[in-house]
Design a protein around this motif. Structure first.
Motif, PDB file in Angstrom:
ATOM      1  N   ASN A   1      -9.300  12.082   3.286  1.00 35.82           N
ATOM      2  CA  ASN A   1     -10.207  10.967   3.599  1.00 35.82           C
ATOM      3  C   ASN A   1     -10.606  10.195   2.349  1.00 35.82           C
ATOM      4  N   GLU A   2     -10.470  10.836   1.190  1.00 36.12           N
ATOM      5  CA  GLU A   2     -10.801  10.166  -0.069  1.00 36.12           C
ATOM      6  C   GLU A   2      -9.879   8.978  -0.319  1.00 36.12           C
ATOM      7  N   PHE A   3      -8.663   9.077   0.195  1.00 33.55           N
ATOM      8  CA  PHE A   3      -7.720   7.955   0.097  1.00 33.55           C
ATOM      9  C   PHE A   3      -8.005   7.033   1.286  1.00 33.55           C
ATOM     10  N   ASN A   4      -8.990   6.163   1.123  1.00 37.47           N
ATOM     11  CA  ASN A   4      -9.416   5.284   2.205  1.00 37.47           C
ATOM     12  C   ASN A   4      -9.102   3.822   1.867  1.00 37.47           C
ATOM     13  N   GLU A   5      -9.525   2.908   2.735  1.00 39.89           N
ATOM     14  CA  GLU A   5      -9.209   1.496   2.533  1.00 39.89           C
ATOM     15  C   GLU A   5      -9.857   0.937   1.271  1.00 39.89           C
ATOM     16  N   VAL A   6     -11.046   1.420   0.955  1.00 42.50           N
ATOM     17  CA  VAL A   6     -11.721   0.950  -0.260  1.00 42.50           C
ATOM     18  C   VAL A   6     -10.926   1.374  -1.492  1.00 42.50           C
ATOM     19  N   TYR A   7     -10.475   2.627  -1.496  1.00 46.28           N
ATOM     20  CA  TYR A   7      -9.673   3.110  -2.628  1.00 46.28           C
ATOM     21  C   TYR A   7      -8.354   2.340  -2.720  1.00 46.28           C
ATOM     22  N   PHE A   8      -7.712   2.123  -1.573  1.00 45.85           N
ATOM     23  CA  PHE A   8      -6.428   1.416  -1.553  1.00 45.85           C
ATOM     24  C   PHE A   8      -6.581  -0.011  -2.066  1.00 45.85           C
ATOM     25  N   ASP A   9      -7.683  -0.664  -1.697  1.00 48.53           N
ATOM     26  CA  ASP A   9      -7.936  -2.022  -2.184  1.00 48.53           C
ATOM     27  C   ASP A   9      -8.158  -2.013  -3.692  1.00 48.53           C
ATOM     28  N   GLY A  10      -8.775  -0.931  -4.199  1.00 46.92           N
ATOM     29  CA  GLY A  10      -8.960  -0.810  -5.648  1.00 46.92           C
ATOM     30  C   GLY A  10      -7.630  -0.691  -6.372  1.00 46.92           C
ATOM     31  N   LEU A  11      -6.680   0.031  -5.771  1.00 44.55           N
ATOM     32  CA  LEU A  11      -5.336   0.103  -6.361  1.00 44.55           C
ATOM     33  C   LEU A  11      -4.718  -1.289  -6.433  1.00 44.55           C
ATOM     34  N   ARG A  12      -4.904  -2.054  -5.367  1.00 45.78           N
ATOM     35  CA  ARG A  12      -4.353  -3.405  -5.328  1.00 45.78           C
ATOM     36  C   ARG A  12      -4.940  -4.258  -6.450  1.00 45.78           C
ATOM     37  N   ARG A  13      -6.245  -4.199  -6.615  1.00 41.30           N
ATOM     38  CA  ARG A  13      -6.903  -5.028  -7.624  1.00 41.30           C
ATOM     39  C   ARG A  13      -6.598  -4.565  -9.044  1.00 41.30           C
ATOM     40  N   GLY A  14      -6.074  -3.357  -9.186  1.00 42.16           N
ATOM     41  CA  GLY A  14      -5.804  -2.810 -10.511  1.00 42.16           C
ATOM     42  C   GLY A  14      -4.421  -3.104 -11.052  1.00 42.16           C
ATOM     43  N   VAL A  15      -3.622  -3.884 -10.306  1.00 38.88           N
ATOM     44  CA  VAL A  15      -2.266  -4.193 -10.773  1.00 38.88           C
ATOM     45  C   VAL A  15      -2.092  -5.698 -10.932  1.00 38.88           C
ATOM     46  N   LYS A  16      -1.092  -6.088 -11.701  1.00 39.07           N
ATOM     47  CA  LYS A  16      -0.745  -7.502 -11.802  1.00 39.07           C
ATOM     48  C   LYS A  16      -0.230  -7.970 -10.452  1.00 39.07           C
ATOM     49  N   GLN A  17      -0.698  -9.111 -10.001  1.00 41.09           N
ATOM     50  CA  GLN A  17      -0.390  -9.571  -8.662  1.00 41.09           C
ATOM     51  C   GLN A  17       1.006 -10.177  -8.518  1.00 41.09           C
ATOM     52  N   ASN A  18       1.743 -10.279  -9.638  1.00 42.82           N
ATOM     53  CA  ASN A  18       3.105 -10.812  -9.535  1.00 42.82           C
ATOM     54  C   ASN A  18       4.151  -9.718  -9.371  1.00 42.82           C
ATOM     55  N   ILE A  19       3.710  -8.454  -9.222  1.00 44.63           N
ATOM     56  CA  ILE A  19       4.684  -7.388  -8.993  1.00 44.63           C
ATOM     57  C   ILE A  19       4.998  -7.311  -7.502  1.00 44.63           C
ATOM     58  N   SER A  20       6.117  -6.678  -7.177  1.00 43.99           N
ATOM     59  CA  SER A  20       6.539  -6.569  -5.785  1.00 43.99           C
ATOM     60  C   SER A  20       5.792  -5.436  -5.075  1.00 43.99           C
ATOM     61  N   VAL A  21       5.885  -5.456  -3.765  1.00 40.95           N
ATOM     62  CA  VAL A  21       5.271  -4.390  -2.963  1.00 40.95           C
ATOM     63  C   VAL A  21       5.911  -3.045  -3.302  1.00 40.95           C
ATOM     64  N   LYS A  22       7.217  -3.035  -3.506  1.00 40.51           N
ATOM     65  CA  LYS A  22       7.867  -1.778  -3.891  1.00 40.51           C
ATOM     66  C   LYS A  22       7.306  -1.262  -5.209  1.00 40.51           C
ATOM     67  N   ALA A  23       7.166  -2.140  -6.185  1.00 44.36           N
ATOM     68  CA  ALA A  23       6.646  -1.722  -7.487  1.00 44.36           C
ATOM     69  C   ALA A  23       5.220  -1.194  -7.357  1.00 44.36           C
TER      70      ALA A  23
ATOM     71  N   MET B   1      -2.673  -6.353   3.860  1.00 41.71           N
ATOM     72  CA  MET B   1      -3.098  -5.132   3.177  1.00 41.71           C
ATOM     73  C   MET B   1      -3.663  -4.114   4.167  1.00 41.71           C
ATOM     74  N   GLU B   2      -4.374  -4.596   5.166  1.00 47.08           N
ATOM     75  CA  GLU B   2      -4.884  -3.688   6.199  1.00 47.08           C
ATOM     76  C   GLU B   2      -3.735  -3.024   6.947  1.00 47.08           C
ATOM     77  N   ASN B   3      -2.727  -3.832   7.314  1.00 45.27           N
ATOM     78  CA  ASN B   3      -1.557  -3.274   7.998  1.00 45.27           C
ATOM     79  C   ASN B   3      -0.805  -2.299   7.110  1.00 45.27           C
ATOM     80  N   LEU B   4      -0.694  -2.610   5.809  1.00 43.17           N
ATOM     81  CA  LEU B   4       0.013  -1.753   4.880  1.00 43.17           C
ATOM     82  C   LEU B   4      -0.694  -0.414   4.728  1.00 43.17           C
ATOM     83  N   TYR B   5      -2.014  -0.451   4.614  1.00 48.43           N
ATOM     84  CA  TYR B   5      -2.788   0.787   4.493  1.00 48.43           C
ATOM     85  C   TYR B   5      -2.627   1.657   5.747  1.00 48.43           C
ATOM     86  N   LYS B   6      -2.773   1.052   6.917  1.00 49.82           N
ATOM     87  CA  LYS B   6      -2.657   1.817   8.163  1.00 49.82           C
ATOM     88  C   LYS B   6      -1.252   2.392   8.322  1.00 49.82           C
ATOM     89  N   SER B   7      -0.248   1.608   7.933  1.00 49.64           N
ATOM     90  CA  SER B   7       1.130   2.083   8.028  1.00 49.64           C
ATOM     91  C   SER B   7       1.386   3.225   7.056  1.00 49.64           C
TER      92      SER B   7
END
Length: 276
Positions: free
Chosen positions: A143-165, A204-210
């Motif tokens: 449960n610690e890996f939740n949507e808030v944590y996942f969004d933090g991962l998103r904000r912690g990377v350069k936005q020009n990288i790919s989804v795979k990266a 991002m919501e769909n990606l997290y749920k998937s």
């Protein structure tokens, strides 16, 4: 390659089959492999493991390539990110192996490296070596890996990288690699080459749920059908996108699937369901 869902399967099977048994003899690097990794001199593994009891196994933390299966042998920890196989007493043993443990009842546990992999041995009394990148990040199954944590991962990377990266490099998500990537992003209807900056909040919501639902399906299905369990059987989870399905039509739209070289490996996708 073994990734997070398979480490759960292997750990459970080891606990049911091998826990409580004593290692009679150990052989490490019996057949040398250029991409098999050990800690220190593999010739010293027997002196460290012989006579030690396998107490338990746990899913790995994923600090090398993909997930690790952690096998606790009293004061020693084996962190393995290769396929692990059980051999009943009298069963034929593999000719090629990089780790072979003979147990007191005549059974064996073997590891045979495919592309690359580590069979790393650590003394628990000294803690985890700082020279290795151990992950203290939340397990995606918790449960610690939740949507808030996942969004933090998103904000912690350069936005020009790919989804795979974003998902499958730098071990941002422990044990999540190229193998589990493709079904995860297919279920979210996202192309692996899409840039993070193009993803809307709904994406991002769909990606997290998937990510959550796909990993649970893989684990609860006994691992992916592209990998084998402790007894050499393919996992029961049928992959949507993999080498096994490439010649088949997309199970959603019926169109052709594509494999391309990308970022040092292959990506699989449906160009109709996953628009770039």
């Amino acid at each position: 390659m073994i990734e997070l869902p398979e480490t759960y399967v292997l750990a459970e099977q080891i606990n049911k089959t091998l826990a409580g048994k004593t290692i009679k003899s150990a052989v490490a690097n019996g057949v040398p492999h250029g991409f098999a990794w050990f800690t220190g001199d593999p010739a010293e593994y027997p002196s460290k493991l012989n006579g030690k009891k396998i107490e338990c196994a746990k899913p790995g933390t994923g600090y090398t390539c993909g997930g690790n299966t952690e096998v606790y042998c009293m004061e020693w920890l084996l962190a393995i990110n290769t396929p692990i196989k059980y051999h009943a007493p009298g069963e034929k043993l593999p000719k090629s192996h990089q780790l072979l443990l003979e147990l007191e009842d005549g059974s064996h546990m073997s590891c045979t490296v495919q592309m690359y992999g580590g069979m790393l041995l650590f003394p628990l009394s000294e803690g985890r070596p700082e020279s290795f990148k151990w992950n203290d990040k939340p397990d995606p199954y918790t449960n610690e890996f939740n949507e808030v944590y996942f969004d933090g991962l998103r904000r912690g990377v350069k936005q020009n990288i790919s989804v795979k990266a974003f998902l499958a490099t730098e071990q941002r998500i422990p044990g999540f690699g190229n193998g589990v990537l493709h079904d995860t992003i297919f279920n979210a209807r996202i192309h692996p080459k899409r840039k993070m900056e193009t993803l809307a909040d709904k994406d991002m919501e769909n990606l997290y749920k998937s990510l959550k639902s796909t990993l649970f399906a893989m684990r609860d299905g006994g691992g992916r059908d592209t990998e084998r369990d402790l007894f050499g059987k393919p996992g029961g989870y049928q992959t949507i996108l993999s080498n096994k399905t490439l010649a088949s039509p997309c199970r959603v739209c019926g169109g052709g699937l594509v494999r391309e070289a990308y970022m040092g490996g292959n990506i699989y996708f449906c160009p109709t369901c996953q628009k770039i």
